[in-house]
Every structure is written in structure tokens, then in C-alpha cells.
Design a protein around this motif. Structure first.
Motif, PDB file in Angstrom:
ATOM      1  N   PHE A   1       2.710   4.557  -2.781  1.00  0.00           N
ATOM      2  CA  PHE A   1       2.505   5.467  -1.657  1.00  0.00           C
ATOM      3  C   PHE A   1       1.421   6.505  -1.954  1.00  0.00           C
ATOM      4  O   PHE A   1       1.192   7.413  -1.169  1.00  0.00           O
ATOM      5  CB  PHE A   1       3.820   6.174  -1.305  1.00  0.00           C
ATOM      6  N   GLY A   2       0.763   6.369  -3.103  1.00  0.00           N
ATOM      7  CA  GLY A   2      -0.331   7.255  -3.479  1.00  0.00           C
ATOM      8  C   GLY A   2      -1.632   6.493  -3.568  1.00  0.00           C
ATOM      9  O   GLY A   2      -1.640   5.252  -3.597  1.00  0.00           O
ATOM     10  N   PRO A   3      -2.775   7.175  -3.613  1.00  0.00           N
ATOM     11  CA  PRO A   3      -4.080   6.492  -3.600  1.00  0.00           C
ATOM     12  C   PRO A   3      -4.305   5.558  -4.785  1.00  0.00           C
ATOM     13  O   PRO A   3      -4.793   4.438  -4.606  1.00  0.00           O
ATOM     14  CB  PRO A   3      -5.085   7.645  -3.579  1.00  0.00           C
TER      15      PRO A   3
ATOM     16  N   GLN B   1       3.360  15.243  -8.236  1.00  0.00           N
ATOM     17  CA  GLN B   1       2.223  14.736  -7.475  1.00  0.00           C
ATOM     18  C   GLN B   1       1.540  13.587  -8.200  1.00  0.00           C
ATOM     19  O   GLN B   1       1.105  12.614  -7.582  1.00  0.00           O
ATOM     20  CB  GLN B   1       1.223  15.869  -7.216  1.00  0.00           C
ATOM     21  N   LYS B   2       1.449  13.677  -9.514  1.00  0.00           N
ATOM     22  CA  LYS B   2       0.826  12.608 -10.292  1.00  0.00           C
ATOM     23  C   LYS B   2       1.649  11.320 -10.198  1.00  0.00           C
ATOM     24  O   LYS B   2       1.101  10.219 -10.139  1.00  0.00           O
ATOM     25  CB  LYS B   2       0.682  13.046 -11.750  1.00  0.00           C
ATOM     26  N   ILE B   3       2.968  11.464 -10.199  1.00  0.00           N
ATOM     27  CA  ILE B   3       3.832  10.291 -10.066  1.00  0.00           C
ATOM     28  C   ILE B   3       3.645   9.650  -8.693  1.00  0.00           C
ATOM     29  O   ILE B   3       3.571   8.427  -8.563  1.00  0.00           O
ATOM     30  CB  ILE B   3       5.308  10.697 -10.281  1.00  0.00           C
ATOM     31  N   ILE B   4       3.537  10.505  -7.666  1.00  0.00           N
ATOM     32  CA  ILE B   4       3.317   9.993  -6.307  1.00  0.00           C
ATOM     33  C   ILE B   4       1.965   9.293  -6.207  1.00  0.00           C
ATOM     34  O   ILE B   4       1.841   8.225  -5.601  1.00  0.00           O
ATOM     35  CB  ILE B   4       3.408  11.142  -5.279  1.00  0.00           C
ATOM     36  N   ASN B   5       0.941   9.885  -6.826  1.00  0.00           N
ATOM     37  CA  ASN B   5      -0.401   9.286  -6.802  1.00  0.00           C
ATOM     38  C   ASN B   5      -0.398   7.894  -7.424  1.00  0.00           C
ATOM     39  O   ASN B   5      -1.123   7.004  -6.995  1.00  0.00           O
ATOM     40  CB  ASN B   5      -1.398  10.179  -7.530  1.00  0.00           C
ATOM     41  N   ALA B   6       0.431   7.713  -8.467  1.00  0.00           N
ATOM     42  CA  ALA B   6       0.471   6.436  -9.178  1.00  0.00           C
ATOM     43  C   ALA B   6       1.395   5.424  -8.508  1.00  0.00           C
ATOM     44  O   ALA B   6       1.377   4.245  -8.863  1.00  0.00           O
ATOM     45  CB  ALA B   6       0.913   6.659 -10.621  1.00  0.00           C
ATOM     46  N   SER B   7       2.195   5.882  -7.544  1.00  0.00           N
ATOM     47  CA  SER B   7       3.102   4.970  -6.846  1.00  0.00           C
ATOM     48  C   SER B   7       2.345   4.237  -5.735  1.00  0.00           C
ATOM     49  O   SER B   7       1.197   4.570  -5.417  1.00  0.00           O
ATOM     50  CB  SER B   7       4.276   5.750  -6.251  1.00  0.00           C
TER      51      SER B   7
ATOM     52  N   GLY C   1      -1.937   4.262  -6.892  1.00  0.00           N
ATOM     53  CA  GLY C   1      -0.942   3.190  -6.869  1.00  0.00           C
ATOM     54  C   GLY C   1      -1.209   2.169  -5.783  1.00  0.00           C
ATOM     55  O   GLY C   1      -1.034   0.963  -5.981  1.00  0.00           O
ATOM     56  N   TYR C   2      -1.670   2.649  -4.630  1.00  0.00           N
ATOM     57  CA  TYR C   2      -1.972   1.730  -3.517  1.00  0.00           C
ATOM     58  C   TYR C   2      -3.119   0.799  -3.905  1.00  0.00           C
ATOM     59  O   TYR C   2      -3.054  -0.411  -3.655  1.00  0.00           O
ATOM     60  CB  TYR C   2      -2.338   2.537  -2.279  1.00  0.00           C
ATOM     61  N   ALA C   3      -4.151   1.349  -4.523  1.00  0.00           N
ATOM     62  CA  ALA C   3      -5.295   0.525  -4.932  1.00  0.00           C
ATOM     63  C   ALA C   3      -4.941  -0.401  -6.084  1.00  0.00           C
ATOM     64  O   ALA C   3      -5.639  -1.391  -6.319  1.00  0.00           O
ATOM     65  CB  ALA C   3      -6.466   1.421  -5.328  1.00  0.00           C
ATOM     66  N   SER C   4      -3.838  -0.081  -6.806  1.00  0.00           N
ATOM     67  CA  SER C   4      -3.421  -0.905  -7.945  1.00  0.00           C
ATOM     68  C   SER C   4      -2.487  -2.036  -7.558  1.00  0.00           C
ATOM     69  O   SER C   4      -2.090  -2.825  -8.419  1.00  0.00           O
ATOM     70  CB  SER C   4      -2.724  -0.015  -8.994  1.00  0.00           C
ATOM     71  N   GLN C   5      -2.114  -2.120  -6.279  1.00  0.00           N
ATOM     72  CA  GLN C   5      -1.264  -3.213  -5.825  1.00  0.00           C
ATOM     73  C   GLN C   5      -1.998  -4.544  -6.012  1.00  0.00           C
ATOM     74  O   GLN C   5      -3.231  -4.612  -5.933  1.00  0.00           O
ATOM     75  CB  GLN C   5      -0.890  -3.021  -4.354  1.00  0.00           C
ATOM     76  N   VAL C   6      -1.235  -5.583  -6.266  1.00  0.00           N
ATOM     77  CA  VAL C   6      -1.818  -6.893  -6.579  1.00  0.00           C
ATOM     78  C   VAL C   6      -2.810  -7.339  -5.514  1.00  0.00           C
ATOM     79  O   VAL C   6      -3.895  -7.847  -5.817  1.00  0.00           O
ATOM     80  CB  VAL C   6      -0.696  -7.947  -6.730  1.00  0.00           C
ATOM     81  N   GLU C   7      -2.449  -7.135  -4.239  1.00  0.00           N
ATOM     82  CA  GLU C   7      -3.319  -7.592  -3.156  1.00  0.00           C
ATOM     83  C   GLU C   7      -4.583  -6.742  -2.998  1.00  0.00           C
ATOM     84  O   GLU C   7      -5.516  -7.122  -2.292  1.00  0.00           O
ATOM     85  CB  GLU C   7      -2.548  -7.600  -1.826  1.00  0.00           C
TER      86      GLU C   7
END
Length: 238
Positions: free
Chosen positions: A79-81, A71-77, A83-89
Motif C-alpha cells: 500500500f506504499g510507493p 511510515q517506512k513500514i507503510i512505504n515498503a508495504s 512496496g507497490y513497485a516491488s510487487q511481482v507484476e
């Protein structure tokens, strides 16, 4: 020998006065007891509401921090909250979504919105009129989540471990998670007012009107509990 005849009308009048006084006293005592009972009920209800709001706010952080390794890996991807907020855009912007019982197990990127100054959120805000936007089937509490990722350090070499070669690792990121739980049913505010508080105001940085989500909720007497947590993403090789 003349006998004095009792004045029954005077006696009946005195009895009536005494009874009326007793009724007034009993009424006053009853009124005080009812008011004390209502006050105690309000205090108990308020305590229960605050406990419920706190539990729902904590529930999100427990899910975010105490999940399985998968779950932690998914969160950081992406597709997770996080990881999504960490996308460049999305870096530097407030990414918001309504934490509901439907996305308790999975994060749906289609329901996420980004706050834009002047226009607010086009999606990603909780709606009291939607039964699916509550955290449980009781339809008592809804939870709004806002995540903001910053990749700019406020001080030189901030968040780097001493001895780290800054040329070989990515810049550290600071993640702020703002969670607010509210109870629409315990407020006289309309659904439109609640939606506007969550949609038109940022979670932290004040907008042109100087309001935030929580200050708007407070102004409209909407019961809420808000918590903010900050995380630092570890440095990784470039």
C-alpha cells in the motif's frame, strides 16, 4: 548710434535643440535603467523558481527517507510507493504517480500508472488543468514521481554481503526513484504539451523517439528540476 538687435528666433532655436538633446539623453538613460531592472528581475525570478523547484523535489525524498518507522513500514508495504513497485507484476516497470498535496500523507494505489512502451501512461501523470495535482494551494509546482524496481543483478552476487548464504535469502532488489518538479505557469507550453511530456515518455530508458520526460520538458522550455536516487533493498530470509 545704431544698436544691434538680438536675434531671438536663433536663440529660441538653439534652446530647443539643447532641450531635445537632453530629452534624448534622458530617454536613453531611462531605457537602459529599465532594461537593467527587467534583467535583474528575470534573474531573481529564475533563481526563486529554481529554488522552489529544488525544494519540491527534495520534499519527496525527505518524506521517503525521513519518515517515522510506521511510515517506512507503510512505504515498503503493497500500500506504499516502494512496496507497490516491488510487487511481482510491477517489477522491472516504471511505476508513476503525481505527488500532490492530497496524497502527501497517504499513497493512493488507484492513482498510480505503469508506463507501457508505445502507449505511455493511462493514469498517474500530473495534469496542469487540475488544481489538485499541485503540491500546494499556490498552484505553482507539480511533482511527478517514477519508481522502478529491478531484481536482476548486473554482476554475479551483486549486493550480497560477503559470507551470505544465497540459498537462504531472497535476491537483492535495486530501487530507482526518479522525481521531476516543474512549473507550468512559467512556460508558454500548453497543458496538452506538458501532459504529453509526462504521459508519453519514460523517465529513463529512451523510447522509440529517443526522448524522456525531462528531455521533452527541456525541448519545450518548461522549467523543471529532476533528481534520481537509488536504493538497495536489504536481503531477507526466504
Amino acid at each position: 548710434m545704431n544698436k544691434k538687435i538680438p536675434n531671438f528666433s536663433q536663440q529660441l532655436g538653439s534652446t530647443l535643440v539643447v532641450i531635445l538633446i537632453l530629452l534624448v539623453v534622458v530617454t536613453i538613460i531611462g531605457t537602459i535603467a529599465i532594461r537593467q531592472g527587467l534583467l535583474s528581475l528575470k534573474v531573481a525570478t529564475n533563481s526563486q523558481a529554481q529554488a522552489l523547484l529544488l525544494q519540491n523535489t527534495d520534499a519527496y525524498f525527505f518524506k521517503l527517507e525521513a519518515g517515522t518507522e510506521k511510515q517506512k513500514i507503510i512505504n515498503a508495504s503493497k500500500f506504499g510507493p516502494i512496496g507497490y513497485a516491488s510487487q511481482v507484476e510491477n517489477i522491472g516497470q516504471e511505476v508513476s504517480y503525481c505527488f500532490t498535496r492530497n496524497n502527501e500523507q497517504a499513497f493512493d494505489t488507484n492513482t498510480v500508472g505503469k508506463f507501457v512502451s508505445g502507449t505511455g501512461l493511462s493514469k498517474g501523470y500530473c495534469n496542469p488543468a487540475s488544481a489538485d495535482n499541485f503540491t500546494s494551494g499556490r498552484k505553482a509546482v507539480m511533482t511527478q514521481v517514477t519508481i522502478k524496481v529491478e531484481n536482476k543483478a548486473s554482476a554475479p552476487l551483486e549486493n550480497f554481503i560477503e559470507g551470505t548464504d544465497t540459498e537462504l535469502v531472497n535476491p537483492a532488489m535495486r530501487i530507482r526513484v526518479n522525481v521531476v518538479s516543474l512549473m507550468p505557469a512559467m512556460s508558454d507550453a500548453t497543458n496538452t504539451t506538458i501532459i504529453n511530456c509526462l504521459k508519453d515518455n519514460p523517465a529513463e530508458a529512451a523510447n522509440a523517439t529517443g526522448t524522456t520526460k525531462t528531455s521533452c520538458l527541456r525541448t519545450n522550455n518548461i522549467p523543471y528540476n529532476a533528481q534520481v536516487a537509488e536504493y538497495k533493498q536489504s536481503n531477507s530470509p526466504q
